[in-house]
Motif scaffolding. Structure first.
Motif, PDB file in Angstrom:
ATOM      1  N   LYS A 199       0.783  -1.229  -0.042  1.00 21.41           N
ATOM      2  CA  LYS A 199       0.051  -0.004  -0.034  1.00 21.41           C
ATOM      3  C   LYS A 199       0.795   1.331  -0.157  1.00 21.41           C
ATOM      4  O   LYS A 199       0.580   2.228  -0.819  1.00 21.41           O
ATOM      5  CB  LYS A 199      -1.010   0.157   1.429  1.00 21.41           C
ATOM      6  CG  LYS A 199      -2.040  -1.028   1.387  1.00 21.41           C
ATOM      7  CD  LYS A 199      -2.762  -1.195   2.407  1.00 21.41           C
ATOM      8  CE  LYS A 199      -3.891  -2.258   2.299  1.00 21.41           C
ATOM      9  NZ  LYS A 199      -4.489  -2.523   3.527  1.00 21.41           N
ATOM     10  N   GLU A 203       1.184   4.106  -3.162  1.00 18.94           N
ATOM     11  CA  GLU A 203       0.942   5.623  -3.080  1.00 18.94           C
ATOM     12  C   GLU A 203       2.132   6.274  -3.535  1.00 18.94           C
ATOM     13  O   GLU A 203       1.979   7.321  -4.065  1.00 18.94           O
ATOM     14  CB  GLU A 203       0.489   5.597  -1.566  1.00 18.94           C
ATOM     15  CG  GLU A 203       0.271   7.436  -1.231  1.00 18.94           C
ATOM     16  CD  GLU A 203       0.086   7.591   0.153  1.00 18.94           C
ATOM     17  OE1 GLU A 203      -0.262   8.765   0.480  1.00 18.94           O
ATOM     18  OE2 GLU A 203       0.046   6.644   0.948  1.00 18.94           O
ATOM     19  N   ASN A 207       2.392   8.901  -6.713  1.00 23.48           N
ATOM     20  CA  ASN A 207       2.929  10.370  -6.680  1.00 23.48           C
ATOM     21  C   ASN A 207       3.915  10.514  -7.651  1.00 23.48           C
ATOM     22  O   ASN A 207       4.149  11.752  -8.168  1.00 23.48           O
ATOM     23  CB  ASN A 207       3.330  10.711  -5.188  1.00 23.48           C
ATOM     24  CG  ASN A 207       2.106  10.600  -4.165  1.00 23.48           C
ATOM     25  OD1 ASN A 207       1.019  11.028  -4.651  1.00 23.48           O
ATOM     26  ND2 ASN A 207       2.423  10.407  -2.938  1.00 23.48           N
TER      27      ASN A 207
END
Length: 815
Positions: A199, A203, A207
């Motif tokens: 996870k 992320e 980004n």
């Protein structure tokens, strides 16, 4: 009775002797200065490994009660060994004097297993280990040891349960890879589940994608991934409901799925990372009958920095515990997030049997300014592209004859375009092979420009290419990287279902089959949907020679006149089709160099057409009719035929045939286009049919360059006509109109003869040779409509046809 007493005394004495010996041994071990044994140990180890070995600090042996033992075994002490300041030497050619250094090492040994020749060490503790790895250009490296071989196998077996260490350092210097890297390794303190790592990496990677392809592009990429996951889940549910033998497991944090057979056995030799993730996060994951699948966690973290191929390198990651490497029954977790230059690579997943690299099962993210920059890292030859970001699933198996790795069902953004598909890499001999099927549902036409170096200098600078495109040149001068074409073979199919482009560009879609083998790149075909028709090209570029040799064969079929000029209002009532063929050969290592050395022929034909009268009258500069059409409307003009035949010699296109015949006018063109300097020198001669008043029927010219063309009226011819008008005006004002009156000339072009000539396939000589005079083309020009119009020779007919027969036109279009 006496015998029994004697036996008892003997046994007592034996026990006493053993007790004394043990006591003496204990006293000896406790009081002996083990530093006296260092020279002997150093000598024996040095002989065994073929390198200088030294314990430069204290060498100690002590006794401790075992931890975790029960019953009487808890009373048997274990010896504890410790040594300080250990060094392992390097060969004399290395930069650093030591291969490895260690501030301290200590470990305990179980006593009882020694009786069975088993050395069982519960744990080894390393303090500040440091390793230096070096390799020279000639291939010599310092991590290959010449271990002394034994004449017979050892009776002793070593069993190590755990390794504990404080911060460690690894330095890697490789002149072959142009790498200079420093890595710091440390324990994480507490285990981290793979699901949490997945996870966090997802992320971080998204980004990073936003920084490369923009927030909007990253958002679209995330939606593509979600859509692909939903489609995969729906497909899996459909298979399950239909009673298929393959049963998809619940997806974990990766969004991937795991497939097991009806019996519960995994269909893959590697345990899927999705199953591991689901297990770590508490999801239900089936396991083989009788087997409990333990949660997979990370125990060691690492960071690195340095340079690779002269590019800055940085990154971090995590792996499982050190001894988990030895457990081939469990997947070994890995995570890495590395940036090399302008390329970022991140993976989360597992490796099966990492000591022997049996298989990998990873979630893979890629971001960078150009896919071509992956070559120094992976050895895979990819084209130059705009900035890109991808997400997908990498699975693979290592085999002695060569591994197979698949980046399956990945999604990505390349510039403003989407990209989806699967790629398979075969590590075979003599060259690896890359196969795949790629699809772009919405393809920005501008995103294709970097492939041939046609992007702007600013774009080139961003992807690291020299911004050397001259401002005055339209043809790209950036050279192909042919030195990479021999590194890999490829067989890739690409489809651009819908092309987004400038409104004036009549291209709708794209398909190509790219085949590269032993340095030869072929596009068979490169097909564009153009103006309601197709433009098919077969391109062959032989990069195994210097300079590159290229051949191009193209066919344009059923291009609609109306759609060829979508932004020209006066062409929206035009009918008819354009068909054409081209055959060219050339040498050179860039598009501009290939164009400058090209030889061959280019042909085109317009059949069964109508075109706006206003457009034709404007071309003929019939001023009065242009004004009339502007005020009172327009009607269409029938195209009897239009043909063009350019002979290309050393990059110069000579107009051998260029003729347009309508009910109202005949237009022909002569001159050339020089692709060496991209200059144009064309003259257009309109010849009016019928009586015209106020006709400035003077030649037009097209000059300048491909980048900056200039179109205008031949000033000399117009001045002569204007001077005559002024001179006659001095005598009689009405006489001044005479130079502007165009007499009727109803002779038509021999359209069927033109068609017969145009139907002959164009040809091109071998690369590097000049084009010969094409078949059936007379050196002398034919006289038609009172003007010199170059037309091909053909068998004489009883009467020249004014229009092309539908059967003949259909035959050409269908050829």
């Amino acid at each position: 009775m006496a015998v029994s007493r004697r036996t008892g005394k003997i046994f007592a004495w034996v026990l006493a002797v053993l007790a004394v010996l043990i006591a003496a041994l204990v006293v000896f071990i406790l009081t002996f200065d083990w530093n006296r044994a260092r020279p002997y140990i150093n000598e024996k180890v040095s002989e065994a490994i073929g390198r200088p070995f030294a314990i430069e600090g204290d060498l100690k042996v002590g006794w401790r009660h075992p931890v975790g033992e029960t019953s009487w075994r808890a009373w048997v002490p274990w010896p504890r060994f410790s040594a300080e300041h250990i060094t392992v030497g390097n060969p004399d050619w290395t930069k650093q004097p030591h291969f490895a250094t260690l501030d301290e090492i200590d470990f305990q040994v179980k006593v009882l297993p020694l009786l069975a020749h088993d050395i069982v060490i519960p744990a080894i503790n390393l303090v500040n280990p440091s390793v230096d790895l070096e390799r020279l250009l000639d291939g010599r490296n310092n991590w290959t040891f010449k271990i002394a071989s034994s004449s017979s196998p050892s009776e002793w077996k070593l069993e190590l349960h755990d390794i504990q260490f404080a911060k460690g350092n690894i330095v890697y210097s490789d002149l072959q890879k142009k790498a200079d890297v420093q890595m710091v390794v440390d324990t994480l303190g507490e285990p981290i589940p793979i699901g949490d790592v997945m996870k966090a990496q997802e992320e971080a990677s998204r980004n990073a994608s936003a920084q490369v392809v923009g927030k909007q592009g990253a958002s679209k990429l995330a939606k593509q991934v979600e859509a692909a996951s939903s489609a995969s889940a729906a497909s899996a549910a459909s298979e399950a409901s239909s009673g298929s033998a393959a049963v998809p497991e619940p997806a974990g944090a990766s969004g991937a799925s795991v497939t097991t057979t009806a019996s519960g056995a995994s269909t893959s030799p590697a345990v899927s990372s999705a199953a591991v993730i689901a297990s770590a996060s508490g999801a239900s994951v089936p396991a083989t009958a009788g087997q409990t699948r333990p949660a997979t966690t990370y125990g060691i973290g690492w960071t690195l920095k340095g340079t690779y191929n002269a590019a800055p390198l940085s990154g971090s990651g995590k792996v499982g515990g050190v001894l988990a490497v030895q457990d081939t029954t469990r997947p070994f977790p890995v995570q890495a997030d590395v940036r090399v230059g302008d390329t970022r690579i991140a993976v989360v997943g597992t490796v099966t049997d990492p000591v022997h690299l049996a298989a990998v099962d990873l979630r893979l993210w890629l971001q960078g300014v150009s896919m071509a920059h992956l070559y120094p890292l992976t050895g895979v030859t990819l084209p130059e592209t705009p900035p890109y970001a991808t997400e997908g699933h990498l699975i693979g198996q290592f085999k002695p004859e060569g591994g197979v790795f698949k980046y399956e069902n990945f999604t990505g953004r390349v510039g403003g375009s989407d990209l989806n598909g699967s790629m398979t890499y075969y590590a075979q001999k003599p060259r690896p092979l890359l196969e795949g099927v790629l699809v772009s549902n919405l393809l920005q036409f501008a995103d294709l420009a970097p492939i041939i170096g046609a992007d702007s200098n600013a774009s080139k600078a961003k992807r690291g290419a020299a911004p050397d495109q001259p401002s005055a040149k339209a043809l790209p001068v950036e050279e192909f990287k042919t030195d990479r074409w021999k590194a890999i073979d490829a067989d890739v199919k690409f489809t651009g279902r819908r092309i987004i482009k400038d409104p004036a560009l009549p291209i709708t879609d794209l398909y190509t089959h790219v085949v590269m083998k032993d340095g030869v790149l072929a596009l068979e075909p490169l097909r564009f949907g153009v103006a309601g028709g197709t433009l098919d090209s077969n391109i062959n570029l032989d990069g195994s020679t210097t300079p590159l040799k290229g051949r191009v064969g193209s066919q344009a079929r059923h291009l609609k006149l109306k759609q060829l000029f979508p932004t020209v209002k006066t062409m929206q009532t035009a009918l008819g089709e354009v068909n054409g063929d081209a055959a060219l050969s050339a040498t050179g290592n860039s598009p501009a160099a290939l164009a400058a050395t090209s030889n061959g022929e280019v042909k085109a034909l317009v059949t069964d057409g109508t075109v706006s009268r206003l457009y034709m009258e404007a071309a003929g500069l019939n001023v009065a009719n242009v004004v009339y059409e502007k005020l009172f409307g327009k009607r269409d003009v029938k195209i009897n035929c239009a043909a063009a035949d350019f002979i290309v010699t050393n990059g110069v296109l000579d107009s051998k045939v260029f003729a347009l015949d309508t009910d109202d006018a005949v237009i022909n063109m002569d001159g050339n286009v020089n692709l060496k300097d991209e200059s144009m020198d064309l003259n257009i001669h309109p010849h009016t049919k019928g009586f015209r008043v106020f006709s400035l029927r003077s030649p037009l010219y097209v000059k300048g360059t491909l980048k900056d063309p200039h179109v205008g009226v031949n000033a000399t011819a117009l001045a002569v006509r204007g001077g005559a008008m002024v001179g006659l005006g001095l005598i009689n004002p009405f006489a001044a109109l005479i130079p502007l009156i165009a007499p009727s000339n109803n002779k038509a072009l021999p359209c069927n003869d033109l068609l017969a000539q145009m139907r002959a396939r164009p040809d091109a000589p071998p690369a590097g040779q000049k084009m010969r005079t094409p078949r059936g083309l007379d050196a002398a020009a034919s006289e038609a409509n009172g003007a010199n119009i170059a037309v091909p020779s053909a068998p004489a007919s009883s009467a020249p046809a004014t229009r092309m027969s539908p059967a003949s036109a259909a035959e050409y279009k269908g050829s």
